[in-house]
Design a protein around this motif. Structure first.
Motif, PDB file in Angstrom:
ATOM      1  N   THR A 141       0.594  -0.925  -0.465  1.00 27.17           N
ATOM      2  CA  THR A 141       0.007  -0.058   0.637  1.00 27.17           C
ATOM      3  C   THR A 141       0.728   1.023  -0.089  1.00 27.17           C
ATOM      4  O   THR A 141       0.574   2.095  -0.738  1.00 27.17           O
ATOM      5  CB  THR A 141      -0.753  -0.158   1.211  1.00 27.17           C
ATOM      6  OG1 THR A 141      -1.425  -1.811   1.494  1.00 27.17           O
ATOM      7  CG2 THR A 141      -1.842   0.393   0.817  1.00 27.17           C
ATOM      8  N   SER A 142       1.800   1.378   0.707  1.00 33.37           N
ATOM      9  CA  SER A 142       2.296   2.184   0.703  1.00 33.37           C
ATOM     10  C   SER A 142       3.900   2.564  -0.105  1.00 33.37           C
ATOM     11  O   SER A 142       4.721   3.410  -0.524  1.00 33.37           O
ATOM     12  CB  SER A 142       2.998   2.512   2.043  1.00 33.37           C
ATOM     13  OG  SER A 142       2.142   2.780   3.228  1.00 33.37           O
ATOM     14  N   ASN A 143       4.662   0.844   0.292  1.00 37.97           N
ATOM     15  CA  ASN A 143       6.295   0.796  -0.119  1.00 37.97           C
ATOM     16  C   ASN A 143       5.464  -0.463  -1.110  1.00 37.97           C
ATOM     17  O   ASN A 143       5.538  -1.840  -0.656  1.00 37.97           O
ATOM     18  CB  ASN A 143       6.954   0.923   0.466  1.00 37.97           C
ATOM     19  CG  ASN A 143       6.869   1.920   1.362  1.00 37.97           C
ATOM     20  OD1 ASN A 143       7.970   3.392   0.784  1.00 37.97           O
ATOM     21  ND2 ASN A 143       7.054   2.020   2.652  1.00 37.97           N
TER      22      ASN A 143
ATOM     23  N   LYS B 253      -3.355   0.324  -3.908  1.00 38.20           N
ATOM     24  CA  LYS B 253      -3.637  -0.943  -3.518  1.00 38.20           C
ATOM     25  C   LYS B 253      -4.964  -1.124  -2.670  1.00 38.20           C
ATOM     26  O   LYS B 253      -5.520  -1.757  -2.840  1.00 38.20           O
ATOM     27  CB  LYS B 253      -2.435  -1.531  -2.476  1.00 38.20           C
ATOM     28  CG  LYS B 253      -2.994  -3.012  -2.063  1.00 38.20           C
ATOM     29  CD  LYS B 253      -1.561  -3.549  -1.531  1.00 38.20           C
ATOM     30  CE  LYS B 253      -1.876  -5.230  -1.058  1.00 38.20           C
ATOM     31  NZ  LYS B 253      -0.486  -4.665  -0.077  1.00 38.20           N
TER      32      LYS B 253
ATOM     33  N   GLY C 182       0.806  -0.653   5.356  1.00 41.07           N
ATOM     34  CA  GLY C 182      -0.195   1.367   5.384  1.00 41.07           C
ATOM     35  C   GLY C 182      -1.479   0.706   4.913  1.00 41.07           C
ATOM     36  O   GLY C 182      -2.286   1.390   6.074  1.00 41.07           O
ATOM     37  N   GLY C 183      -1.664  -0.764   4.443  1.00 42.18           N
ATOM     38  CA  GLY C 183      -3.188  -1.081   4.658  1.00 42.18           C
ATOM     39  C   GLY C 183      -3.701  -1.725   5.434  1.00 42.18           C
ATOM     40  O   GLY C 183      -4.724  -1.932   5.704  1.00 42.18           O
ATOM     41  N   THR C 184      -2.992  -2.718   5.702  1.00 40.78           N
ATOM     42  CA  THR C 184      -3.511  -4.442   6.290  1.00 40.78           C
ATOM     43  C   THR C 184      -2.788  -4.829   7.042  1.00 40.78           C
ATOM     44  O   THR C 184      -1.254  -4.786   7.315  1.00 40.78           O
ATOM     45  CB  THR C 184      -3.483  -5.653   5.037  1.00 40.78           C
ATOM     46  OG1 THR C 184      -2.380  -5.811   4.575  1.00 40.78           O
ATOM     47  CG2 THR C 184      -4.429  -4.720   3.880  1.00 40.78           C
TER      48      THR C 184
ATOM     49  N   GLU D  79       2.028  11.896   8.927  1.00 42.55           N
ATOM     50  CA  GLU D  79       2.442  10.403   8.812  1.00 42.55           C
ATOM     51  C   GLU D  79       4.307  11.236   9.577  1.00 42.55           C
ATOM     52  O   GLU D  79       4.052   9.384  10.515  1.00 42.55           O
ATOM     53  CB  GLU D  79       3.016  10.012   7.792  1.00 42.55           C
ATOM     54  CG  GLU D  79       2.934   8.679   7.168  1.00 42.55           C
ATOM     55  CD  GLU D  79       4.253   8.652   7.010  1.00 42.55           C
ATOM     56  OE1 GLU D  79       4.862   6.987   6.835  1.00 42.55           O
ATOM     57  OE2 GLU D  79       4.966   9.661   6.127  1.00 42.55           O
TER      58      GLU D  79
ATOM     59  N   LYS E 192       3.693  10.672  13.349  1.00 43.52           N
ATOM     60  CA  LYS E 192       4.099   9.172  13.827  1.00 43.52           C
ATOM     61  C   LYS E 192       4.974   8.496  14.044  1.00 43.52           C
ATOM     62  O   LYS E 192       5.188   8.110  14.920  1.00 43.52           O
ATOM     63  CB  LYS E 192       2.600   8.180  13.045  1.00 43.52           C
ATOM     64  CG  LYS E 192       2.537   6.535  13.251  1.00 43.52           C
ATOM     65  CD  LYS E 192       1.881   6.465  12.196  1.00 43.52           C
ATOM     66  CE  LYS E 192       2.272   6.802  10.666  1.00 43.52           C
ATOM     67  NZ  LYS E 192       1.712   5.454   9.750  1.00 43.52           N
TER      68      LYS E 192
ATOM     69  N   SER F 279       7.871   6.619  16.819  1.00 41.85           N
ATOM     70  CA  SER F 279       8.380   5.582  17.534  1.00 41.85           C
ATOM     71  C   SER F 279       9.530   5.301  18.164  1.00 41.85           C
ATOM     72  O   SER F 279      10.653   4.227  18.624  1.00 41.85           O
ATOM     73  CB  SER F 279       8.550   4.268  16.158  1.00 41.85           C
ATOM     74  OG  SER F 279       7.100   4.320  15.277  1.00 41.85           O
TER      75      SER F 279
HETATM   76  N1  LIG Z   1       8.974   4.158  12.315  1.00 39.72           N
HETATM   77  C1  LIG Z   1       7.751   3.806  11.913  1.00 39.72           C
HETATM   78  N2  LIG Z   1       6.836   3.695  12.789  1.00 39.72           N
HETATM   79  C2  LIG Z   1       5.342   3.779  12.734  1.00 39.72           C
HETATM   80  N3  LIG Z   1       5.000   3.669  11.512  1.00 39.72           N
HETATM   81  C3  LIG Z   1       6.097   3.986  10.478  1.00 39.72           C
HETATM   82  C4  LIG Z   1       7.234   3.889  10.532  1.00 39.72           C
HETATM   83  N4  LIG Z   1       7.629   3.522   9.802  1.00 39.72           N
HETATM   84  C5  LIG Z   1       6.548   2.534   8.429  1.00 39.72           C
HETATM   85  N5  LIG Z   1       5.640   3.583   9.320  1.00 39.72           N
HETATM   86  C6  LIG Z   1       4.235   3.235   8.413  1.00 39.72           C
HETATM   87  O1  LIG Z   1       4.853   1.618   7.924  1.00 39.72           O
HETATM   88  C7  LIG Z   1       3.240   2.018   6.739  1.00 39.72           C
HETATM   89  C8  LIG Z   1       4.450   1.208   5.346  1.00 39.72           C
HETATM   90  O2  LIG Z   1       5.035   0.043   5.743  1.00 39.72           O
HETATM   91  P1  LIG Z   1       5.144  -0.981   4.901  1.00 39.72           P
HETATM   92  O3  LIG Z   1       5.857  -0.066   3.114  1.00 39.72           O
HETATM   93  O4  LIG Z   1       5.637  -1.893   5.289  1.00 39.72           O
HETATM   94  O5  LIG Z   1       3.531  -1.478   4.045  1.00 39.72           O
HETATM   95  P2  LIG Z   1       3.272  -1.855   2.433  1.00 39.72           P
HETATM   96  O6  LIG Z   1       3.676  -3.324   2.625  1.00 39.72           O
HETATM   97  O7  LIG Z   1       3.172  -0.758   1.618  1.00 39.72           O
HETATM   98  O8  LIG Z   1       1.412  -1.669   3.337  1.00 39.72           O
HETATM   99  P3  LIG Z   1       0.363  -2.925   3.468  1.00 39.72           P
HETATM  100  O9  LIG Z   1       1.348  -4.789   3.548  1.00 39.72           O
HETATM  101  O10 LIG Z   1      -0.403  -2.936   4.251  1.00 39.72           O
HETATM  102  O11 LIG Z   1       0.498  -3.154   2.236  1.00 39.72           O
HETATM  103  C9  LIG Z   1       2.884   3.504   6.603  1.00 39.72           C
HETATM  104  O12 LIG Z   1       1.851   3.414   7.327  1.00 39.72           O
HETATM  105  C10 LIG Z   1       3.836   4.338   7.790  1.00 39.72           C
HETATM  106  O13 LIG Z   1       3.628   5.333   7.863  1.00 39.72           O
END
Ligand SMILES: Nc1ncnc2c1ncn2[C@@H]1O[C@H](COP(=O)(O)OP(=O)(O)OP(=O)(O)O)[C@@H](O)[C@H]1O
Ligand SMILES: [Mg+2]
Length: 470
Positions: free
Chosen positions: A12-14, A128, A238-240, A361, A364, A368
């Protein structure tokens, strides 16, 4: 060398991708503009000339070109008759046939869209998440209708280009991850997976198998081990929020260990980082933009749809029409919180939705590391310094954590296990770094059982290993 196996984690995010040669897995650099090149931000910017920019460059382009720019809106007639109000984006999908009218609908309505006349481009985030919405077929960008699958494919094309460059040939087979649940509704899960498959195929991945994302992360860890183990993975992105429990035998060798492995349970819910950002905006920023303001002689409450639109910043520009702006100016002149309403108008008129979402974001993420932070947004009439402490943050997201806890319990129950039966609980995904979530996991499983895996690449790594045997 043509013996590569490819794993793709479209997040969703990366997004990330890895290649496995049967012995070693390599996580690939996908975006050299990103701080961490192995993560490709799942962002897409389409310029008004139809050129796609993907990844960190998409965010940069949007900030440079779109933010702080006066938006000029125009209502255009899309030249089709529709049977009712369709908001600003009529459904132009194949199944939509404007010629077939319902006899009960007496008056056809002309489809109109509000478009930005002078927009240099449009940014898409969290695509996504949109895959699951059956009614969201696609969107109009500068006169061209893009299906959701095409938008996702634009991101996957860049990813595939890098994969091909690293492999030295066109990689058409891949194992893609998918969340355990794209949606809480079963029908939507099927829709989302089908669309992701189509998007992958449009991008050139013609032979795709899907595995659950947390299974990828579980395999990534287990392959380096040689013990009989029951492992839980908690992958929060980010999404799930995704959980899986797997059992591995004590055999040697990747193939044998995989063959003898068993998925005991999976569970998940579409509540993660994006939802958490929205909670922060709701509780800390809505009031700063006037959600509690009263206006006019009857001291009316502000309509909440305006604030919900802040959460959906990609469509915030739609509020930037003469009617809404004039109404806001009038409300501001007779309100008990004119400063907040001025900030709201500035947010809309200057297109600051994205910078606001980014700062939230970032705040947030700072929490951490630090126990307190300040959400800092200073732009023209927006002057927000909102203190946020870790403890308050944990309180704000309590309901989200409860939903996550339900899934942990469900996974344990379905596997017929108690927390103490698990050998390890592996955590991955950006949102797993939130201290309140770490605490929740420590309380349930004990600190000694928790093991953080690479936050952004463990899923793709495991999927590449799985690809050899898929
Ligand atoms: N240090 C941190 N503390 C808290 N949240 C964080 C940190 N770094 C990243 N995030 C959050 O984690 C999320 C992104 O994580 P990740 O890249 O694992 O998700 P994704 O694999 O893209 O999403 P999904 O698996 O849900 O489709 C975002 O919401 C971001 O704001
Ligand atoms: Mg993920």
């Amino acid at each position: 060398m043509s013996n590569y196996f490819c794993g793709v984690d479209f997040g969703t995010s990366n997004s990330s991708a890895a290649l496995f040669d049967g012995e070693q897995v390599r996580v690939l650099p996908l975006d050299n503009k990103n701080d961490s090149p192995t993560s490709l931000p799942s962002l897409l910017y389409i310029t008004n000339e139809g050129e796609p920019i993907v990844g960190r460059g998409a965010a940069n382009a949007f900030i440079e070109r779109n933010v702080d720019r006066e938006v000029v809106l125009k209502q255009v007639d899309l030249g089709i008759a529709i049977e009712g109000y369709v908001a600003s984006e009529p459904d132009k999908s194949e199944s939509y046939r404007p010629g077939v009218t319902d006899p009960n609908v007496r008056e056809a309505v002309r489809a109109k869209a509000i478009v930005e006349v002078n927009s240099p481009g449009r940014l898409f985030q969290s695509l996504k998440t949109l895959l699951r919405h059956e009614n969201f077929k696609g969107t109009e960008v500068f006169g061209v209708n893009y299906q959701i699958e095409e938008l996702v494919a634009m991101i996957l094309r860049q990813l595939k280009e890098r994969v091909d460059a690293e492999a030295g040939f066109s990689v058409e087979r891949a194992v893609f991850g998918r969340p355990v649940r794209f949606s809480e509704r079963d029908a939507e899960n099927g829709v989302a997976e089908r669309r992701l498959r189509t998007a992958a195929s449009l991008a050139g991945f013609s032979d795709v198998a899907f595995f659950y994302e947390p299974v990828g992360a579980c395999v990534e860890y287990a392959m380096a081990e040689q013990r009989e183990q029951k492992l839980m993975v908690v992958d929060i992105g980010g999404g799930t929020f995704d959980v899986c429990i797997m059992q591995f035998s004590g055999s040697h060798g990747v193939g044998k260990r995989l063959q003898e492995s068993k998925i005991l349970s999976v569970s998940g819910v579409p509540v993660a980082g994006d939802a958490i950002d929205r909670e922060i905006i709701r509780s800390k920023l809505f009031p700063r933009f006037g959600s509690r303001a009263r206006y006019g002689p009857s001291k009316l409450r502000m309509p909440q749809y305006v604030f919900n639109q802040i959460l959906d910043w990609q469509n915030l520009y739609k509020l930037n029409n003469e009617e809404t702006i004039n109404w806001l100016i009038a409300a501001e002149s007779d309100s008990d919180d004119p400063e907040a309403l001025r900030a709201l108008r500035c947010l809309i008129q200057r297109n600051y939705g994205y910078p606001v979402a980014r700062e939230v974001e970032a705040a947030k993420r700072r929490l951490s590391v630090d126990t307190a932070t300040t959400i800092n947004i200073e732009r023209e009439h927006i002057n927000i310094q909102e203190a946020l402490e870790r403890e308050e943050f944990a309180h704000i997201i309590e309901e989200n954590l409860e939903k996550m806890m339900v899934e942990l319990e469900r996974a344990e129950q379905d596997a017929g296990l108690k927390p103490g039966d698990l050998d390890l609980v592996l955590t991955t995904g950006g949102t797993s770094l939130i201290p309140a979530i770490q605490q929740m996991l420590r309380d349930r499983y004990g600190a000694e059982r928790l093991k953080q895996r690479d936050t952004f690449t463990s899923v793709a790594t495991g999927l590449a290993i799985v690809a050899q045997y898929a």
